[in-house]
Write a protein that holds these residues in place. Structure first.
Motif, PDB file in Angstrom:
ATOM      1  N   ARG A  31      44.351 150.956  63.531  1.00  0.00           N
ATOM      2  CA  ARG A  31      44.007 152.327  63.136  1.00  0.00           C
ATOM      3  C   ARG A  31      44.229 152.545  61.645  1.00  0.00           C
ATOM      4  O   ARG A  31      43.437 153.227  60.980  1.00  0.00           O
ATOM      5  CB  ARG A  31      44.833 153.317  63.952  1.00  0.00           C
ATOM      6  N   ARG A  32      45.275 151.954  61.110  1.00  0.00           N
ATOM      7  CA  ARG A  32      45.537 152.107  59.679  1.00  0.00           C
ATOM      8  C   ARG A  32      44.540 151.302  58.842  1.00  0.00           C
ATOM      9  O   ARG A  32      44.081 151.768  57.789  1.00  0.00           O
ATOM     10  CB  ARG A  32      46.962 151.662  59.364  1.00  0.00           C
ATOM     11  N   LEU A  33      44.209 150.107  59.302  1.00  0.00           N
ATOM     12  CA  LEU A  33      43.231 149.289  58.580  1.00  0.00           C
ATOM     13  C   LEU A  33      41.870 149.978  58.524  1.00  0.00           C
ATOM     14  O   LEU A  33      41.125 149.820  57.546  1.00  0.00           O
ATOM     15  CB  LEU A  33      43.096 147.923  59.244  1.00  0.00           C
ATOM     16  N   ALA A  34      41.539 150.723  59.553  1.00  0.00           N
ATOM     17  CA  ALA A  34      40.241 151.396  59.601  1.00  0.00           C
ATOM     18  C   ALA A  34      40.053 152.371  58.443  1.00  0.00           C
ATOM     19  O   ALA A  34      38.919 152.621  58.010  1.00  0.00           O
ATOM     20  CB  ALA A  34      40.084 152.125  60.933  1.00  0.00           C
ATOM     21  N   ASP A  35      41.151 152.915  57.915  1.00  0.00           N
ATOM     22  CA  ASP A  35      41.056 153.847  56.789  1.00  0.00           C
ATOM     23  C   ASP A  35      40.679 153.150  55.492  1.00  0.00           C
ATOM     24  O   ASP A  35      40.224 153.808  54.551  1.00  0.00           O
ATOM     25  CB  ASP A  35      42.388 154.577  56.595  1.00  0.00           C
ATOM     26  N   ARG A  36      40.872 151.828  55.433  1.00  0.00           N
ATOM     27  CA  ARG A  36      40.643 151.092  54.194  1.00  0.00           C
ATOM     28  C   ARG A  36      39.474 150.120  54.281  1.00  0.00           C
ATOM     29  O   ARG A  36      39.190 149.413  53.309  1.00  0.00           O
ATOM     30  CB  ARG A  36      41.916 150.303  53.820  1.00  0.00           C
ATOM     31  N   CYS A  37      38.810 150.063  55.434  1.00  0.00           N
ATOM     32  CA  CYS A  37      37.784 149.043  55.650  1.00  0.00           C
ATOM     33  C   CYS A  37      36.489 149.668  56.176  1.00  0.00           C
ATOM     34  O   CYS A  37      36.527 150.604  56.985  1.00  0.00           O
ATOM     35  CB  CYS A  37      38.269 147.994  56.648  1.00  0.00           C
ATOM     36  N   ASP A  38      35.365 149.108  55.746  1.00  0.00           N
ATOM     37  CA  ASP A  38      34.083 149.563  56.288  1.00  0.00           C
ATOM     38  C   ASP A  38      33.965 149.209  57.759  1.00  0.00           C
ATOM     39  O   ASP A  38      33.492 150.013  58.567  1.00  0.00           O
ATOM     40  CB  ASP A  38      32.925 148.931  55.508  1.00  0.00           C
ATOM     41  N   THR A  39      34.376 147.985  58.127  1.00  0.00           N
ATOM     42  CA  THR A  39      34.394 147.575  59.527  1.00  0.00           C
ATOM     43  C   THR A  39      35.659 146.767  59.793  1.00  0.00           C
ATOM     44  O   THR A  39      36.128 146.036  58.919  1.00  0.00           O
ATOM     45  CB  THR A  39      33.169 146.720  59.914  1.00  0.00           C
ATOM     46  N   VAL A  40      36.190 146.909  60.997  1.00  0.00           N
ATOM     47  CA  VAL A  40      37.353 146.141  61.429  1.00  0.00           C
ATOM     48  C   VAL A  40      37.032 145.499  62.773  1.00  0.00           C
ATOM     49  O   VAL A  40      36.662 146.190  63.725  1.00  0.00           O
ATOM     50  CB  VAL A  40      38.603 147.023  61.583  1.00  0.00           C
ATOM     51  N   LEU A  41      37.152 144.180  62.823  1.00  0.00           N
ATOM     52  CA  LEU A  41      37.040 143.446  64.073  1.00  0.00           C
ATOM     53  C   LEU A  41      38.455 143.067  64.499  1.00  0.00           C
ATOM     54  O   LEU A  41      39.129 142.295  63.823  1.00  0.00           O
ATOM     55  CB  LEU A  41      36.190 142.190  63.905  1.00  0.00           C
ATOM     56  N   ALA A  42      38.912 143.631  65.615  1.00  0.00           N
ATOM     57  CA  ALA A  42      40.244 143.349  66.131  1.00  0.00           C
ATOM     58  C   ALA A  42      40.124 142.629  67.466  1.00  0.00           C
ATOM     59  O   ALA A  42      39.141 142.804  68.188  1.00  0.00           O
ATOM     60  CB  ALA A  42      41.031 144.646  66.303  1.00  0.00           C
ATOM     61  N   CYS A  43      41.119 141.819  67.788  1.00  0.00           N
ATOM     62  CA  CYS A  43      41.069 141.106  69.060  1.00  0.00           C
ATOM     63  C   CYS A  43      42.469 140.819  69.562  1.00  0.00           C
ATOM     64  O   CYS A  43      43.441 140.836  68.807  1.00  0.00           O
ATOM     65  CB  CYS A  43      40.263 139.811  68.950  1.00  0.00           C
ATOM     66  N   ASP A  44      42.565 140.554  70.857  1.00  0.00           N
ATOM     67  CA  ASP A  44      43.810 140.132  71.472  1.00  0.00           C
ATOM     68  C   ASP A  44      43.468 139.258  72.666  1.00  0.00           C
ATOM     69  O   ASP A  44      42.346 139.322  73.195  1.00  0.00           O
ATOM     70  CB  ASP A  44      44.641 141.339  71.914  1.00  0.00           C
ATOM     71  N   ARG A  45      44.413 138.441  73.108  1.00  0.00           N
ATOM     72  CA  ARG A  45      44.182 137.538  74.225  1.00  0.00           C
ATOM     73  C   ARG A  45      44.401 138.213  75.570  1.00  0.00           C
ATOM     74  O   ARG A  45      43.980 137.703  76.593  1.00  0.00           O
ATOM     75  CB  ARG A  45      45.084 136.311  74.120  1.00  0.00           C
ATOM     76  N   VAL A  46      45.077 139.384  75.586  1.00  0.00           N
ATOM     77  CA  VAL A  46      45.420 140.075  76.825  1.00  0.00           C
ATOM     78  C   VAL A  46      44.458 141.243  77.048  1.00  0.00           C
ATOM     79  O   VAL A  46      44.352 142.127  76.200  1.00  0.00           O
ATOM     80  CB  VAL A  46      46.877 140.579  76.793  1.00  0.00           C
ATOM     81  N   GLU A  47      43.787 141.242  78.185  1.00  0.00           N
ATOM     82  CA  GLU A  47      42.756 142.245  78.451  1.00  0.00           C
ATOM     83  C   GLU A  47      43.325 143.663  78.455  1.00  0.00           C
ATOM     84  O   GLU A  47      42.686 144.591  77.941  1.00  0.00           O
ATOM     85  CB  GLU A  47      42.076 141.952  79.785  1.00  0.00           C
ATOM     86  N   SER A  48      44.511 143.849  79.016  1.00  0.00           N
ATOM     87  CA  SER A  48      45.071 145.202  79.055  1.00  0.00           C
ATOM     88  C   SER A  48      45.382 145.723  77.654  1.00  0.00           C
ATOM     89  O   SER A  48      45.217 146.919  77.375  1.00  0.00           O
ATOM     90  CB  SER A  48      46.333 145.235  79.923  1.00  0.00           C
ATOM     91  N   ALA A  49      45.819 144.837  76.754  1.00  0.00           N
ATOM     92  CA  ALA A  49      46.055 145.250  75.368  1.00  0.00           C
ATOM     93  C   ALA A  49      44.748 145.628  74.698  1.00  0.00           C
ATOM     94  O   ALA A  49      44.672 146.609  73.950  1.00  0.00           O
ATOM     95  CB  ALA A  49      46.745 144.127  74.601  1.00  0.00           C
TER      96      ALA A  49
END
Length: 208
Positions: free
Chosen positions: A61-79
């Motif tokens: 959420r914080r990175l979104a304020d400084r970036c045109d696009t943010v690709l985030a990922c995690d290995r755990v589906e619930s996360a």
């Protein structure tokens, strides 16, 4: 770091016990660390950021304020589901389930953030992740690493251990090094297309 990387069952158990098992959205320690992470970014704005191991999306959420696009990922589906819900109002954020380094996004990034992630990886996997990180970074792109610096049974090293390993990775130069008792936060830049050190913030603004 001769042990194998932390198994998926560990993360499944953690997220099975609580939606936010490390209280990332509640603790002042975490909020302050995330604010310091974003404050350390040397560019005012980034085109495309990649944040693996995003957990519940608090740093995302914080990175979104400084970036045109943010690709985030995690290995755990619930996360991933929690991070998607918490970033649903941010159209420049996309969250996916990925297992790194086996699954790696296409394209290049001018910012990659590896937060509380690398100490779960065995030496071979860590080397592969760092190689792909540098390959995916655009020339003069920014790499941020931040890691807990106390021994933990499930961690194969500490923040200082990660700092030593990243320092040995070709193609990166250290731009900032913030160390506290509890964590190590570093900013590296990829070298220029000519292999030179990127200009610092003051130099880019004509102050040096």
């Amino acid at each position: 770091m001769s042990r194998p990387r932390t198994p998926a069952t560990y993360f499944d158990a953690m997220y099975g016990s609580a939606e936010d098992p490390w209280s990332l959205t509640e603790r002042w320690y975490e909020r302050r660390k995330y604010d310091l992470t974003v404050a350390a970014l040397p560019q005012p704005r980034y085109r495309r950021a990649f944040e693996p191991g995003c957990s519940v999306g608090e740093l995302t959420r914080r990175l979104a304020d400084r970036c045109d696009t943010v690709l985030a990922c995690d290995r755990v589906e619930s996360a991933v589901e929690t991070a998607r819900r918490r970033t649903a109002a941010l159209p420049n954020v996309s969250v996916h389930r990925m297992l790194l380094p086996e699954e790696w996004p296409e394209g290049s990034f001018d910012l990659i953030v590896l937060s509380e992630l690398l100490y779960y990886l065995d030496e071979l996997t860590l080397g592969t992740v760092l190689e792909r990180t540098v390959s995916s970074l655009e020339p003069e792109g920014t790499l941020v690493t931040v890691h807990w610096n106390h021994p933990v049974e499930e961690h194969l090293t500490t923040g200082e251990g990660i700092a030593k390993r990243v320092a040995a990775q070709p193609g990166l130069v250290l731009a900032a090094d913030h160390r506290e008792e509890d964590f190590v936060l570093q900013v590296h830049r990829r070298t220029t297309a000519e292999g030179a050190r990127p200009a610092g913030v003051a130099a880019r603004e004509g102050l040096v």
